[in-house]
Design a protein around this motif. Structure first.
Motif, mmCIF file in Angstrom:
data_model
loop_
_atom_site.group_PDB
_atom_site.id
_atom_site.type_symbol
_atom_site.label_atom_id
_atom_site.label_comp_id
_atom_site.label_asym_id
_atom_site.label_seq_id
_atom_site.Cartn_x
_atom_site.Cartn_y
_atom_site.Cartn_z
ATOM 1 N N ARG A 185 0.821 -1.212 0.000
ATOM 2 C CA ARG A 185 0.000 0.000 0.000
ATOM 3 C C ARG A 185 0.860 1.271 0.000
ATOM 4 O O ARG A 185 0.339 2.357 -0.282
ATOM 5 N N THR A 186 2.139 1.164 0.326
ATOM 6 C CA THR A 186 3.016 2.342 0.331
ATOM 7 C C THR A 186 3.556 2.668 -1.058
ATOM 8 O O THR A 186 4.135 3.744 -1.245
ATOM 9 N N LEU A 187 3.430 1.749 -2.001
ATOM 10 C CA LEU A 187 3.930 1.998 -3.353
ATOM 11 C C LEU A 187 3.135 3.121 -4.011
ATOM 12 O O LEU A 187 1.938 3.258 -3.768
ATOM 13 N N PRO A 188 3.809 3.965 -4.821
ATOM 14 C CA PRO A 188 5.185 3.868 -5.325
ATOM 15 C C PRO A 188 6.192 4.695 -4.550
ATOM 16 O O PRO A 188 7.302 4.918 -5.027
ATOM 17 N N VAL A 189 5.836 5.165 -3.343
ATOM 18 C CA VAL A 189 6.706 6.081 -2.602
ATOM 19 C C VAL A 189 8.116 5.532 -2.408
ATOM 20 O O VAL A 189 9.102 6.279 -2.570
ATOM 21 N N PRO A 190 8.315 4.216 -2.081
ATOM 22 C CA PRO A 190 9.689 3.738 -1.917
ATOM 23 C C PRO A 190 10.553 3.902 -3.168
ATOM 24 O O PRO A 190 11.768 4.107 -3.056
ATOM 25 N N LEU A 191 9.948 3.850 -4.351
ATOM 26 C CA LEU A 191 10.712 4.056 -5.579
ATOM 27 C C LEU A 191 11.122 5.518 -5.724
ATOM 28 O O LEU A 191 12.235 5.815 -6.183
#
Length: 268
Positions: A185-191
């Motif tokens: 659910r945190t994607l795409p922030v880690p990218l």
């Protein structure tokens, strides 16, 4: 441990646990998963510009269907896993097969035009750290493609037996493997945090119907963890039997997992 790591990584925690290649049904479980996911994976590779001659890293190759397809497209493929039992035959197609731990072992920076990880990162102590490591191995303009499941659609199912056993399975997965069933659910922030650009995201809900391939895949997941779940007091044998009846019924329809797919490009 580094900041962000939830537990100490050991290969055995994943390789030798509920998804061990030593389990007799594991190859079948992976084949069913490939049948559910491969069409979307292939379409995304094509949309992102996969071309013959591209250097591609397939992380956690599992049953090998994605690596095989990539080689058929003319890509130069490296496929890795903690256990390469199901991948060795790909060497005959020119695929480089490596027993490799992407969380602790390296590739040279700028090695690959594409890197793909599917249903891998949520099982690691710090998926954000894993994304950052993968991003370092991209060539300038190279693409990182990540596909990960989220468990939230099954948590409030209106089908009582299915809901009970899915909650038990999720808890067991989190305790035994260490998986973070909410990280997708945190994607795409880690990218974005890893410095990638041209970020994209799609998310889709899988539907499960009694007797279909999705229900068969769930049945194998549950069977491979049934004894441990019962021993831990997370569910009972009658709970499993009731869930199996629901999953086999032609009248059964429900949501399965959500699949979040994110991608980004390395800086030029």
């Amino acid at each position: 441990m580094d900041v962000g790591e939830r537990w100490e990584w050991t290969q055995a925690r994943y390789r030798d646990g509920m998804f061990s290649h030593e389990i007799g049904s594991e190859r079948q479980r992976l084949t069913l998963l490939e049948s559910l996911l491969d069409a979307h994976t292939r379409a995304r590779f094509e949309a992102l510009g996969l071309k013959p001659g591209h250097q591609v890293l397939e992380v956690g190759g599992g049953g090998g269907s994605v690596a095989r397809w990539l080689a058929e497209q003319g890509a130069e493929v490296t496929v890795t896993d903690l256990d390469t039992t199901f991948l060795e035959e790909l060497a005959e197609q020119g695929v480089r097969v490596l027993r490799h731990d992407m969380y602790t072992e390296e590739f040279p920076p700028g090695s690959f035009d594409f890197i793909h990880a599917r249903y891998v990162l949520i099982h690691l102590p710090d998926p954000d750290k894993a994304v950052a490591r993968l991003a370092e191995w991209l060539k300038p303009g190279g693409v990182l493609l990540v596909e990960e499941p989220a468990s939230f659609p099954v948590m409030d199912s209106p089908h009582p037996a299915y809901r009970t056993i899915m909650r038990a399975f999720r808890t067991h997965l989190e305790r035994s493997v260490g998986s973070d069933t909410f990280w997708a659910r945190t994607l795409p922030v880690p990218l974005e945090k890893a410095g990638l650009t041209d970020i994209g995201l799609d998310a889709r809900l899988h539907v499960v119907r009694g007797g279909d391939e999705e229900s068969q895949w769930w049945r194998l997941n549950l069977e491979q963890s049934r004894e441990a779940i019962i021993s831990a007091g997370l569910a009972t044998a009658p709970d499993f039997d009731a869930a199996y009846r629901e999953l086999a019924s032609p009248d059964f329809y429900d949501l399965s997992l959500a699949v979040c797919t994110a991608w980004g490009r390395g800086a030029e």
